[in-house]
Write a protein that holds these residues in place. Structure first.
Motif, short mmCIF file in Angstrom:
data_model
loop_
_atom_site.label_atom_id
_atom_site.label_comp_id
_atom_site.label_asym_id
_atom_site.label_seq_id
_atom_site.Cartn_x
_atom_site.Cartn_y
_atom_site.Cartn_z
N VAL A 205 50.39 44.52 55.15
CA VAL A 205 49.95 45.90 54.99
C VAL A 205 48.45 45.94 54.71
N GLY A 206 47.78 46.94 55.28
CA GLY A 206 46.34 47.09 55.06
C GLY A 206 46.00 48.46 54.48
N ARG A 207 44.71 48.69 54.37
CA ARG A 207 44.22 49.90 53.70
C ARG A 207 44.74 51.19 54.34
N SER A 231 49.33 40.98 52.87
CA SER A 231 48.40 42.11 52.90
C SER A 231 46.99 41.65 53.25
N SER A 232 46.15 42.63 53.52
CA SER A 232 44.73 42.35 53.68
C SER A 232 44.11 42.30 52.28
N ARG A 233 42.88 41.82 52.23
CA ARG A 233 42.19 41.73 50.95
C ARG A 233 41.90 43.11 50.37
N VAL A 247 46.40 37.49 52.99
CA VAL A 247 46.31 36.63 54.17
C VAL A 247 44.85 36.62 54.61
N GLY A 248 44.34 35.43 54.91
CA GLY A 248 42.97 35.40 55.42
C GLY A 248 42.17 34.23 54.93
N GLN A 249 40.90 34.31 55.21
CA GLN A 249 39.96 33.22 54.91
C GLN A 249 40.02 32.83 53.44
N THR A 250 40.11 33.80 52.56
CA THR A 250 40.16 33.49 51.13
C THR A 250 41.56 33.73 50.57
N GLY A 263 48.27 48.91 59.67
CA GLY A 263 47.11 49.57 59.04
C GLY A 263 46.04 48.58 58.62
N ILE A 264 45.89 47.52 59.41
CA ILE A 264 44.87 46.48 59.13
C ILE A 264 43.86 46.51 60.28
N SER A 265 42.55 46.54 59.94
CA SER A 265 41.54 46.70 60.99
C SER A 265 41.39 45.44 61.84
N GLY A 266 41.56 44.26 61.21
CA GLY A 266 41.38 43.01 61.96
C GLY A 266 40.00 42.42 61.74
N ALA A 267 39.49 42.51 60.50
CA ALA A 267 38.21 41.87 60.17
C ALA A 267 38.36 40.36 60.39
N ILE A 268 37.24 39.73 60.71
CA ILE A 268 37.28 38.30 61.06
C ILE A 268 37.89 37.46 59.93
N GLN A 269 37.63 37.90 58.68
CA GLN A 269 38.17 37.13 57.55
C GLN A 269 39.70 37.25 57.47
N HIS A 270 40.25 38.36 57.93
CA HIS A 270 41.71 38.50 57.96
C HIS A 270 42.28 37.67 59.12
N ASN A 284 48.06 50.58 64.43
CA ASN A 284 46.81 51.13 63.93
C ASN A 284 46.51 52.44 64.66
N LYS A 285 45.98 53.40 63.94
CA LYS A 285 45.73 54.70 64.61
C LYS A 285 44.45 54.69 65.42
N ASP A 286 43.62 53.67 65.21
CA ASP A 286 42.36 53.59 65.94
C ASP A 286 42.50 52.63 67.13
N GLY A 301 48.96 54.54 66.68
CA GLY A 301 49.61 55.69 66.08
C GLY A 301 49.49 55.65 64.58
N ASP A 302 49.91 56.74 63.96
CA ASP A 302 49.88 56.84 62.50
C ASP A 302 51.02 56.01 61.93
N LEU A 303 50.69 55.08 61.04
CA LEU A 303 51.74 54.17 60.53
C LEU A 303 52.84 54.93 59.79
N PHE A 304 52.50 56.11 59.27
CA PHE A 304 53.53 56.87 58.53
C PHE A 304 54.56 57.46 59.50
P1 FAD Z 1 40.05 48.45 56.64
O1 FAD Z 1 39.02 47.58 57.26
O2 FAD Z 1 39.59 49.62 55.86
O3 FAD Z 1 41.04 48.93 57.80
C1 FAD Z 1 42.04 49.85 57.63
C2 FAD Z 1 42.63 50.10 59.01
O4 FAD Z 1 43.72 50.99 58.90
C3 FAD Z 1 41.65 50.74 59.98
O5 FAD Z 1 41.59 49.97 61.18
C4 FAD Z 1 42.21 52.13 60.25
O6 FAD Z 1 42.03 52.55 61.60
C5 FAD Z 1 43.68 51.90 59.97
N1 FAD Z 1 44.37 53.11 59.50
C6 FAD Z 1 43.96 54.00 58.57
N2 FAD Z 1 44.90 54.96 58.37
C7 FAD Z 1 45.91 54.64 59.20
C8 FAD Z 1 47.17 55.23 59.46
N3 FAD Z 1 47.59 56.33 58.82
N4 FAD Z 1 47.98 54.67 60.41
C9 FAD Z 1 47.58 53.57 61.09
N5 FAD Z 1 46.40 52.96 60.87
C10 FAD Z 1 45.58 53.48 59.94
N6 FAD Z 1 40.04 40.20 54.15
C11 FAD Z 1 41.30 39.76 54.28
O7 FAD Z 1 42.21 40.49 54.73
N7 FAD Z 1 41.60 38.47 53.91
C12 FAD Z 1 40.70 37.61 53.42
O8 FAD Z 1 41.03 36.46 53.09
C13 FAD Z 1 39.36 38.07 53.30
N8 FAD Z 1 38.38 37.24 52.84
C14 FAD Z 1 37.10 37.69 52.78
C15 FAD Z 1 36.08 36.83 52.40
C16 FAD Z 1 34.77 37.27 52.37
C17 FAD Z 1 33.68 36.32 51.97
C18 FAD Z 1 34.46 38.60 52.71
C19 FAD Z 1 33.05 39.09 52.70
C20 FAD Z 1 35.46 39.47 53.08
C21 FAD Z 1 36.79 39.04 53.12
N9 FAD Z 1 37.82 39.90 53.50
C22 FAD Z 1 39.08 39.41 53.65
C23 FAD Z 1 37.60 41.36 53.66
C24 FAD Z 1 37.48 41.79 55.10
O9 FAD Z 1 36.15 41.67 55.52
C25 FAD Z 1 37.94 43.27 55.27
O10 FAD Z 1 37.17 44.06 54.40
C26 FAD Z 1 39.40 43.51 54.98
O11 FAD Z 1 40.20 42.59 55.70
C27 FAD Z 1 39.74 44.94 55.39
O12 FAD Z 1 41.07 45.22 55.07
P2 FAD Z 1 41.87 46.31 55.90
O13 FAD Z 1 41.91 45.93 57.32
O14 FAD Z 1 43.15 46.54 55.20
O15 FAD Z 1 41.00 47.63 55.65
#
Ligand code: FAD
Length: 317
Positions: A205-207, A231-233, A247-250, A263-270, A284-286, A301-304
Motif C-alpha cells: 500500500v502507498g500514500r 508498503s512504501s516508505r 519494501v525498497g532500497q532501505t 496507490g504507489i507511485s513507483g519511486a526508484i527507491q521503492h 494507480n489513478k495517474d 483508477g481510483d483505488l477506493f
Molecule cells: P507517492 O509518491 O506520494 O505516490 C502516491 C501515488 O498514489 C501516486 O502515484 C498517486 O497517483 C497515487 N494515488 C493517489 N491517490 C490515489 C487513489 N485514490 N487511487 C489510486 N492511486 C492514487 N521509498 C520506498 O517505498 N521504499 C524505500 O525503501 C525507500 N527508501 C528511500 C531511501 C532514500 C535515501 C530516499 C531519499 C527515499 C526513499 N524512499 C523509499 C522514498 C521514495 O523516494 C518515495 O518518496 C516513496 O516511495 C513514495 O511513496 P508512495 O509511492 O507511497 O507515495
C-alpha cells in the motif's frame, strides 16, 4: 571443476525455497555442489537438501546453534567450505546470510559480493552481476580472488524442479569460537502475519490509500489472497505502517510470484525492493505514474473503487 557450497536457508526448522534456487544455478554452471545446514536441529533436513540439488550435505548440528549468532554460524560454514574445498560459498538473501557472509569471506580470504543477480564462469574467470545505485545500473564485476563468497538476491535464480542431487551426509562438529556476545532470546514478530520475504504474493500500500481506512481496505485484499502485506516508505513515515513492512532500497527486498502495488507511485527507491517480482500489478489513478513502467498489468483508477472490485473478483475464484 568449480566447487560451490550453498548455505541452507533454514527458518524455524523449515528449508526455504532459495536453497533449491541456488543449487539449481550452481548445477547449471556445471559445478560440483554441496550444501551446509547449520542449526540446533537440522539433520532431518538432509533428504530435502539432497532433493534440492546437492550431492553432499554437511550437517553442523548443536544445541548452541539453535539461535542464530553470526560468529559460530560463520565458523561452521567455513569448516564445511574447507572440507569441500569450496571455490565459492553462496548465501541466500536473508538476515542470516548478510551477517555471516563477510565473516566467512574474511576467514577464507575470499572476495565478498552482496546482492548478486548472476554469476558466470569461463575457465578460471568468474564474473558476477549486481545492481548498484538503487538499481539504476548493473555492475559487471570480475572476481580477482581465487575464492568468492556471495549473497544472492531474492528471486535471482529459478529452482529447476527436474534437478535432484544424491544423499551423502557428512556430520561436522561445531568449531570452537570466541563468542563475545551471545544472543539469549529471539523475540520474533508475534503478529502471526506472513513474512514479506517468504510470501508468494505481496500486496503493498502507498500514500494513495491516504489514511488508516484506506490501509485497512488494502490489508483486507492482502488477507483474501493470503498475501504478505507491505508498503512504501511514505506510509511508514506517516506512521500508518510499521518499518518492517517497508519494501525498497532501505526496506525489504522481495521477489514474489505476484506483487500488487496499490496507490504507489513507483519511486526508484521503492522499485529497488520489488522489481525482481515475477508479475507486477499496479493500481494507480495517474496513468503517468512510473510504477506502470515496470508493471506487467496496470489498472488506472481510483483505488477506493478498484480494490473492492478486485476483492469481489477474488471471491469468485
Ligand atoms: P507517492 O509518491 O506520494 O505516490 C502516491 C501515488 O498514489 C501516486 O502515484 C498517486 O497517483 C497515487 N494515488 C493517489 N491517490 C490515489 C487513489 N485514490 N487511487 C489510486 N492511486 C492514487 N521509498 C520506498 O517505498 N521504499 C524505500 O525503501 C525507500 N527508501 C528511500 C531511501 C532514500 C535515501 C530516499 C531519499 C527515499 C526513499 N524512499 C523509499 C522514498 C521514495 O523516494 C518515495 O518518496 C516513496 O516511495 C513514495 O511513496 P508512495 O509511492 O507511497 O507515495
Amino acid at each position: 571443476m568449480t566447487n560451490i557450497l550453498v548455505v541452507a536457508d533454514i527458518k524455524q526448522g523449515e528449508l526455504k525455497g532459495s536453497t533449491a534456487e541456488l543449487l539449481s544455478k550452481a548445477r547449471a554452471l556445471g559445478a560440483d555442489t554441496a550444501v551446509v545446514a547449520v542449526g540446533g536441529q537440522v539433520k532431518d533436513l538432509a533428504d530435502q537438501l539432497a532433493a534440492a540439488g546437492s550431492d553432499t550435505q554437511f550437517i553442523v548440528e548443536d544445541a548452541s546453534l539453535e539461535i542464530f549468532s553470526a560468529n559460530p554460524f560463520a565458523a561452521a560454514v567455513v569448516k564445511a567450505a574447507n572440507e569441500f574445498n569450496a571455490d565459492m560459498v553462496w548465501f541466500g538473501f536473508s538476515e542470516t546470510g548478510k551477517a555471516a557472509a563477510p565473516r566467512v569471506a574474511v576467514q577464507l580470504e575470499a572476495a565478498c559480493a552482496t546482492e548478486i543477480i548472476d554469476v558466470t564462469i569461463d575457465g578460471d574467470a568468474v564474473q558476477i552481476i549486481r545492481p548498484a545505485i538503487a538499481n539504476k545500473v548493473l555492475q559487471k564485476v570480475k572476481v580477482n580472488t581465487p575464492k568468492l563468497v556471495a549473497v544472492v538476491r531474492a528471486g535471482a535464480f529459478e529452482a529447476d524442479p527436474e534437478i535432484a542431487g544424491k544423499e551423502n551426509v557428512v556430520a561436522l562438529d561445531p568449531p570452537e569460537t570466541d563468542t563475545r556476545a551471545k544472543i539469549k532470546e529471539l523475540i520474533s514478530d508475534a503478529s502471526g502475519e506472513i513474512d514479506l520475504t517468504d510470501a508468494d504474493i505481496v500486496v503493498s500500500v502507498g500514500r494513495g490509500a491516504k489514511d488508516q481506512t484506506g490501509v485497512d481496505m488494502v490489508k483486507a485484499l492482502a488477507d483474501d489472497l493470503a498475501a504478505g502485506f507491505g508498503s512504501s516508505r511514505a506510509m511508514v513515515d506517516a506512521g500508518l505502517m510499521a518499518h518492517n513492512k517497508q519494501v525498497g532500497q532501505t526496506g525489504k527486498i522481495v521477489a514474489p510470484s505476484l506483487y500488487i502495488a496499490v496507490g504507489i507511485s513507483g519511486a526508484i527507491q521503492h522499485l529497488a525492493g520489488m522489481n525482481g517480482s515475477k508479475v507486477i500489478l499496479a493500481v494507480n489513478k495517474d496513468p503517468e505514474a512510473p510504477i506502470f513502467n515496470v508493471a506487467d498489468f496496470g489498472i488506472v483508477g481510483d483505488l477506493f473503487d478498484v480494490v473492492p472490485l478486485l476483492k469481489e473478483e477474488i471471491k469468485k475464484i
